[in-house]
Motif scaffolding. Sequence first.
Motif, PDB file in Angstrom:
ATOM      1  N   ALA A  33      -5.191  28.023   8.074  1.00  0.00           N
ATOM      2  CA  ALA A  33      -3.948  28.540   7.498  1.00  0.00           C
ATOM      3  C   ALA A  33      -2.812  28.495   8.523  1.00  0.00           C
ATOM      4  CB  ALA A  33      -4.165  29.972   7.008  1.00  0.00           C
ATOM      5  N   VAL A  36      -2.294  30.592  12.036  1.00  0.00           N
ATOM      6  CA  VAL A  36      -3.585  31.142  12.464  1.00  0.00           C
ATOM      7  C   VAL A  36      -4.156  30.256  13.570  1.00  0.00           C
ATOM      8  CG1 VAL A  36      -5.929  31.716  11.740  1.00  0.00           C
ATOM      9  CG2 VAL A  36      -4.006  32.127  10.188  1.00  0.00           C
ATOM     10  N   GLU A  64      -7.923  31.471   6.494  1.00  0.00           N
ATOM     11  CA  GLU A  64      -7.191  32.620   7.030  1.00  0.00           C
ATOM     12  C   GLU A  64      -7.886  33.238   8.233  1.00  0.00           C
ATOM     13  OE1 GLU A  64      -6.889  34.983   3.513  1.00  0.00           O
ATOM     14  OE2 GLU A  64      -5.131  33.877   2.755  1.00  0.00           O
ATOM     15  N   ARG A  65      -9.155  32.924   8.427  1.00  0.00           N
ATOM     16  CA  ARG A  65      -9.890  33.387   9.606  1.00  0.00           C
ATOM     17  C   ARG A  65      -9.908  32.334  10.720  1.00  0.00           C
ATOM     18  NH1 ARG A  65     -13.591  37.715   8.893  1.00  0.00           N
ATOM     19  NH2 ARG A  65     -14.143  37.271  11.058  1.00  0.00           N
TER      20      ARG A  65
END
Length: 292
Positions: A33, A36, A64-65
Amino acid sequence: MSSPATFTPPPGARAYSLRTARGEFAVVDAPVADGVVPRGVALLVPGFTGSKEDFNPLHVPLAERGYRTVAVDGRGQYESDGPAEDESAYAQQELARDVLAQVAALGEPVHLLGHSLGGQIARAAALLDHTPFRSLTLMASGPAHIAPSQQERVKLLRDALAVMTMAEVWEAMRAMDAPEEAAAVELGDGLDNREDLRRRWLGTKPAQLISTGRQLCAEPDRVAELAAVPLPFHVLSGALDDTWPLPLLDEMAARLRARRTVVEGAEHSPNTDRPAETARALADFWDETAED
């Protein structure tokens, strides 16, 4: 049969053919993302009758991680080509070598995840050569052959494929669906994906289903071999599983000294049943492997 809620890749993901030394494989490739910090790449291998779309719900939460995720159709699955009748092309060692070629084409070590049949193919790949992998997650994938009740279902399918076309088998399977199963296939999170599922079924090669179905019914216990491989292991499943009962998965995790995750509210496909919880468990494990 797994039932993705949608066959449309999530925003930002690309669907393309990954060129490898062993041919081209259809993938959905989702980048990290925006904003990130990248933490790694994961290769996601689907199960019996499945496809790369089974992992669509995981791409965004894993992005997202900090994880780029690449979900692949194996040889003869959905949008990856393969022979229609040559069962030897789908021997487990051949499929395992395909996984190694896919990682080589990606150009960096990956966290390897295999769902169900995909877990046993991933295990075979790690036993051939563990060096391209940063970790191995076996999701709803057991130590040896599938449960007797599931063996009966696979045998029925193999027998049908011997005398019927893929289209005829599809219609026969739909006629046998329980009403609630038919509704789930038709609605899928509010989307009518019955035609997508049919297209996936017709795109899969019958020899692939016959060969891999036979493997599922005869797979030996190779946990001791795998335990000798110097990789971090993760055994993840739903709270219910009629393909490999949970006590078998618990025991396998203990033998592998693996991280064990049970996703409450999920069954044989935690990736579609509880994607947010599944993605969190995967990313937590991958984060820990980077810290070791």
